[in-house]
Design an enzyme around this catalytic site. Structure first.
Site, PDB file in Angstrom:
ATOM      1  N   GLY A   1      31.003  45.727   9.839  1.00  0.00           N
ATOM      2  CA  GLY A   1      29.864  46.524   9.387  1.00  0.00           C
ATOM      3  C   GLY A   1      29.051  47.038  10.565  1.00  0.00           C
ATOM      4  O   GLY A   1      28.172  46.336  11.071  1.00  0.00           O
TER       5      GLY A   1
ATOM      6  N   CYS B   1      35.072  46.621  -3.175  1.00  0.00           N
ATOM      7  CA  CYS B   1      34.903  48.076  -3.212  1.00  0.00           C
ATOM      8  C   CYS B   1      33.711  48.377  -4.128  1.00  0.00           C
ATOM      9  O   CYS B   1      33.674  47.910  -5.268  1.00  0.00           O
ATOM     10  CB  CYS B   1      36.174  48.740  -3.746  1.00  0.00           C
ATOM     11  SG  CYS B   1      35.937  50.494  -4.031  1.00  0.00           S
TER      12      CYS B   1
ATOM     13  N   LYS C   1      37.418  39.557   1.311  1.00  0.00           N
ATOM     14  CA  LYS C   1      36.404  40.485   1.845  1.00  0.00           C
ATOM     15  C   LYS C   1      35.298  40.665   0.818  1.00  0.00           C
ATOM     16  O   LYS C   1      35.539  41.094  -0.312  1.00  0.00           O
ATOM     17  CB  LYS C   1      37.038  41.837   2.189  1.00  0.00           C
ATOM     18  CG  LYS C   1      36.045  42.780   2.855  1.00  0.00           C
ATOM     19  CD  LYS C   1      36.747  43.958   3.490  1.00  0.00           C
ATOM     20  CE  LYS C   1      35.783  44.879   4.212  1.00  0.00           C
ATOM     21  NZ  LYS C   1      36.479  46.001   4.846  1.00  0.00           N
TER      22      LYS C   1
ATOM     23  N   LYS D   1      45.001  49.834   4.757  1.00  0.00           N
ATOM     24  CA  LYS D   1      44.196  50.349   3.653  1.00  0.00           C
ATOM     25  C   LYS D   1      44.508  49.481   2.429  1.00  0.00           C
ATOM     26  O   LYS D   1      45.608  48.940   2.314  1.00  0.00           O
ATOM     27  CB  LYS D   1      44.594  51.818   3.405  1.00  0.00           C
ATOM     28  CG  LYS D   1      44.011  52.461   2.172  1.00  0.00           C
ATOM     29  CD  LYS D   1      42.635  53.007   2.407  1.00  0.00           C
ATOM     30  CE  LYS D   1      42.046  53.632   1.124  1.00  0.00           C
ATOM     31  NZ  LYS D   1      40.619  53.371   0.953  1.00  0.00           N
ATOM     32  N   SER D   2      43.566  49.336   1.522  1.00  0.00           N
ATOM     33  CA  SER D   2      43.825  48.503   0.346  1.00  0.00           C
ATOM     34  C   SER D   2      44.972  49.080  -0.484  1.00  0.00           C
ATOM     35  O   SER D   2      44.980  50.273  -0.805  1.00  0.00           O
ATOM     36  CB  SER D   2      42.574  48.405  -0.530  1.00  0.00           C
ATOM     37  OG  SER D   2      41.574  47.700   0.151  1.00  0.00           O
TER      38      SER D   2
ATOM     39  N   GLY E   1      28.844  51.839   9.002  1.00  0.00           N
ATOM     40  CA  GLY E   1      28.292  52.305  10.275  1.00  0.00           C
ATOM     41  C   GLY E   1      27.014  51.584  10.653  1.00  0.00           C
ATOM     42  O   GLY E   1      26.622  50.606  10.008  1.00  0.00           O
TER      43      GLY E   1
ATOM     44  N   LEU F   1      40.353  54.294  -3.695  1.00  0.00           N
ATOM     45  CA  LEU F   1      41.513  53.439  -3.435  1.00  0.00           C
ATOM     46  C   LEU F   1      42.854  54.186  -3.489  1.00  0.00           C
ATOM     47  O   LEU F   1      43.822  53.723  -4.110  1.00  0.00           O
ATOM     48  CB  LEU F   1      41.526  52.239  -4.413  1.00  0.00           C
ATOM     49  CG  LEU F   1      40.350  51.271  -4.289  1.00  0.00           C
ATOM     50  CD1 LEU F   1      40.297  50.304  -5.478  1.00  0.00           C
ATOM     51  CD2 LEU F   1      40.400  50.481  -2.985  1.00  0.00           C
TER      52      LEU F   1
END
Ligand code: SIN
Length: 304
Positions: A242, A129, A164, A46-47, A216, A74
């Site tokens: 994705g 994000c 990313k 996780k970030s 999704g 976050l």
């Protein structure tokens, strides 16, 4: 595990081209280890930021017709508190990519340094994000800011740096090129698509933060297009992310130009078994098409 599946991203050796995407099961050593045991070729945490952060109040994740909508804000314990969690995964020998964020290039660089100190094999810079102010996509939509972040991080650490990217920009290729020209060793495409949903009886937005990121199946064609466009313009590996739900999706991303694929949302619908079914399916496809390695199918769709 078949040798055909082995691949390498920026010097990291992966037994197969699947990775855990940032954000799902990435906050504890034990959950990361479960993903490794389920067969992922690498995991992304996780970030993590410099300081602990609570995140938004609930609801932070809601299911919509075509995937998941999330706005967690976050939440994380702070990167320096992650060493203990890392130890549990380090033992497996599977590469651990630590996702980091910051509210300035200096914060990114400091977080990167701490992440490496606690055992990161590589870093994934979250400049994508779609809803936390003054970080994420606010940085990742500006090639100059991305350049500054990547430069400061590269000056501080000696591990591979992945960036990313957000699809919520006019020209994702421009941002990818800025990152690679400054030294990024891989590009991850894409983070979630900025989105929202409203409950019509109560008239309220479903997420507490109102706006979040969609992941999704709905975003897969957007992500495939981004990978396809980025692959032809940069000479570093592209990691597709994705809407990868089965092996066909993974193969599609690879044909577009992805050297590896990240899986997140599909875990919520299919469980951790998804890693094995995707890798088995990729392997069978590669064999059926007469190739010796998964690397041979990367970018084949570019030939048309
Ligand atoms: C969140 O923590 O809200 C999601 C982070 C992201 O989309 O990068």
């Amino acid at each position: 595990m078949s040798r055909r599946l082995a691949t390498e991203i920026a010097g990291l050796k992966l037994a197969n081209p699947t990775m855990l995407a940032a954000g799902v099961l990435g906050l504890t050593g034990s959950s990361l280890r479960k993903v490794v045991e389920a067969g992922a070729g690498a995991v992304v945490t996780k970030s993590l930021g410099l300081k602990p952060r609570e995140g938004y109040s609930n609801p932070t994740v809601v299911q919509v017709d075509c995937g998941l909508l999330n706005a967690m804000g976050l939440p994380n314990p702070g990167v320096s508190h992650f060493g203990e969690e890392m130890r549990e995964v380090k033992e497996t020998g599977v590469p651990i990519i630590v996702s980091i964020y910051g509210f300035s290039s200096e914060e990114f660089a400091k977080a990167a340094e701490v992440a490496v100190n606690v055992g990161a094999d590589a870093l994934e810079l979250n400049v994508s994000c779609p809803h936390v102010e003054e970080t994420g996509a606010e940085i990742g939509s500006d090639p100059e800011l991305v350049t500054e972040v990547v430069r400061k991080v590269k000056n501080k650490v000696d591990k591979p740096v992945f960036v990313k990217l957000t699809p919520n920009v006019a020209n994702i290729v421009e941002v990818a090129k800025a990152a690679v020209e400054t030294g990024a060793e891989a590009i991850t495409a894409i983070n979630t698509v900025r989105a929202m949903a409203i409950e019509i009886e109560t008239t309220r937005p479903l997420l507490a933060n109102k706006i979040g990121g969609l992941s999704g199946p709905a975003i897969k064609p957007i992500a495939v297009r981004c990978v396809y466009e980025i692959y032809r313009e940069v000479d570093v590996p592209v990691i597709g992310c994705g809407g990868i739900t089965d092996w066909r999706d993974a193969v599609e991303f690879m044909l577009a130009g992805a050297s590896a694929v990240q899986i997140g949302t599909a875990i919520a619908f299919k469980g951790l078994e998804v890693f094995k079914s995707v890798t088995r399916g990729i392997d069978a496809y590669v064999r059926k098409k007469g190739f010796g390695s998964v690397k041979d199918i990367v970018g084949l769709a570019q030939n048309f």
